[in-house]
Design an enzyme around this catalytic site. Structure first.
Site, mmCIF file in Angstrom:
data_model
loop_
_atom_site.group_PDB
_atom_site.id
_atom_site.type_symbol
_atom_site.label_atom_id
_atom_site.label_comp_id
_atom_site.label_asym_id
_atom_site.label_seq_id
_atom_site.Cartn_x
_atom_site.Cartn_y
_atom_site.Cartn_z
ATOM 1 N N LYS A 53 57.037 31.958 32.222
ATOM 2 C CA LYS A 53 57.745 33.101 31.636
ATOM 3 C C LYS A 53 58.945 32.617 30.834
ATOM 4 O O LYS A 53 59.227 33.126 29.751
ATOM 5 C CB LYS A 53 58.171 34.094 32.737
ATOM 6 C CG LYS A 53 56.970 34.867 33.296
ATOM 7 C CD LYS A 53 57.253 35.634 34.583
ATOM 8 C CE LYS A 53 55.927 36.183 35.139
ATOM 9 N NZ LYS A 53 56.055 36.893 36.418
ATOM 10 N N GLN A 97 60.015 38.286 40.930
ATOM 11 C CA GLN A 97 58.722 37.624 41.122
ATOM 12 C C GLN A 97 58.177 37.911 42.519
ATOM 13 O O GLN A 97 58.902 37.791 43.515
ATOM 14 C CB GLN A 97 58.881 36.110 40.886
ATOM 15 C CG GLN A 97 57.576 35.339 40.844
ATOM 16 C CD GLN A 97 56.688 35.683 39.655
ATOM 17 O OE1 GLN A 97 57.155 36.083 38.603
ATOM 18 N NE2 GLN A 97 55.386 35.554 39.826
ATOM 19 N N ASP A 120 57.732 44.626 34.157
ATOM 20 C CA ASP A 120 56.420 44.498 34.802
ATOM 21 C C ASP A 120 55.649 45.816 34.805
ATOM 22 O O ASP A 120 54.435 45.832 35.030
ATOM 23 C CB ASP A 120 56.595 44.074 36.268
ATOM 24 C CG ASP A 120 56.401 42.584 36.480
ATOM 25 O OD1 ASP A 120 55.710 41.945 35.661
ATOM 26 O OD2 ASP A 120 56.936 42.063 37.475
HETATM 27 N N1 GUN Z 1 53.334 37.609 41.070
HETATM 28 C C1 GUN Z 1 52.117 37.367 40.529
HETATM 29 N N2 GUN Z 1 51.983 38.030 39.383
HETATM 30 C C2 GUN Z 1 53.124 38.703 39.179
HETATM 31 C C3 GUN Z 1 53.606 39.564 38.157
HETATM 32 O O1 GUN Z 1 52.927 39.867 37.177
HETATM 33 N N3 GUN Z 1 54.855 40.051 38.316
HETATM 34 C C4 GUN Z 1 55.621 39.753 39.377
HETATM 35 N N4 GUN Z 1 56.833 40.300 39.452
HETATM 36 N N5 GUN Z 1 55.212 38.958 40.347
HETATM 37 C C5 GUN Z 1 53.978 38.440 40.249
#
Ligand code: GUN
Length: 283
Positions: A53, A97, A120
């Site tokens: 990211k 996350q 998200d």
């Molecule tokens: N853990 C695995 N995929 C994701 C995601 O797309 N967003 C978040 N916040 N955590 C994750």
């Protein structure tokens, strides 16, 4: 005839190029689009995702802020940090996350994020907006899948879309987006008997099951568009999807590979949501 491969990696590069243009326009107005990510603990997969990211943000000229905390962080401290980011006008998108350590209530944490910064698209308000067709942030994976269908020239209108999986972050929002695009939608899941009887009717088939080779060639309608959201490991430990790619590509009209399909698009759509949050903040 073998299926058209929908190249998620190439399409994600296209999306990033579009985002970079929007970022540059905001920067020209003195606003630096920023994504803040909170990472609690040291789950190796989460650390990899978060690193990606960060490099994605950098690649489009966005600022990336990473807050790392030890696994024993108190829930109250996490909620306080989210409140601070909510109130910080230099932060436009944020996410925590997942998964979080067991002592922290994930729903409570997601609920604390401002819906205006919910990159998200996991907040109840974002889910509700999607449900009733109001503007809001869409979860990145289904949002990316819709973009892939568009790139493949597949218009859901009037088609039968079958979504296998009913999670809050993929299956359910995917079904809603397809419905919004005027498809007839069926949702299947682990308690669906005779899955193949449903999937064989699908003009658009989205597999978000979490089990390798769940969708085999005999379960696919000739010419169907097949979107594989799976992220599994094969016997050799290599990344593979929910779809038996080698078999299904001989039947489908178009298909997304794993790796190089939905995964890169999910990452790209996070940037889209973040730049959109920044644009809204800029007015
Ligand atoms: N853990 C695995 N995929 C994701 C995601 O797309 N967003 C978040 N916040 N955590 C994750």
């Amino acid at each position: 005839m073998t299926a058209q491969i929908i190249d998620g990696k190439a399409l994600a590069a296209e999306v990033r190029a579009e985002v970079a243009v929007r970022v540059a326009a905001l920067r020209a107005r003195g606003l630096q689009p920023t994504l803040a990510v909170i990472l609690v603990g040291d789950n190796p997969a989460s650390m990899t995702y978060v690193r990606h990211k960060g490099s994605d943000c950098e690649s489009v000229g966005m600022r990336f802020v990473l807050d790392r905390y030890p696994a024993d962080l108190a829930e109250a401290a996490l909620l306080a940090r989210i409140e601070a980011l909510n109130a910080d006008p230099s932060v436009h998108g944020m996410l925590v996350q997942l998964p979080l350590p067991k002592h922290i209530d994930t729903n409570k944490v997601i609920a604390a994020i401002s819906p205006l910064k919910d990159a998200d698209g996991f907040h109840v308000q974002s889910a509700g907006a999607l449900m009733i067709g109001l503007p809001g942030f869409k979860p990145c994976t289904p949002y990316g899948c819709m973009r892939m269908l568009k790139a493949a020239g597949v218009d859901p209108k009037g088609k039968h879309a079958v979504v296998v999986g009913r999670s809050n972050i993929v299956g359910k929002p995917m079904a809603l987006l397809l419905l919004q695009a005027h498809a007839t939608v069926t949702i299947c899941h682990s308690a669906t008997p005779d899955l193949g009887a449903f999937t064989r009717q699908a003009d658009i088939l989205v597999a978000a099951v979490g089990r390798r080779r769940t969708i085999t060639a005999d379960m696919v309608k000739p010419g169907a568009a097949v979107i594989d959201v799976g992220m599994n490991q094969d016997e050799a430990g290599k990344l593979c999807g929910d779809v038996d790619f080698a078999g299904v590509r001989e039947v489908a009209g178009s298909i997304t590979p794993v790796p190089g399909g939905v995964g890169p698009m999910t990452r790209a759509m996070l940037l889209v949501n973040t730049v959109e949050a920044a644009e809204r903040a800029a007015g």
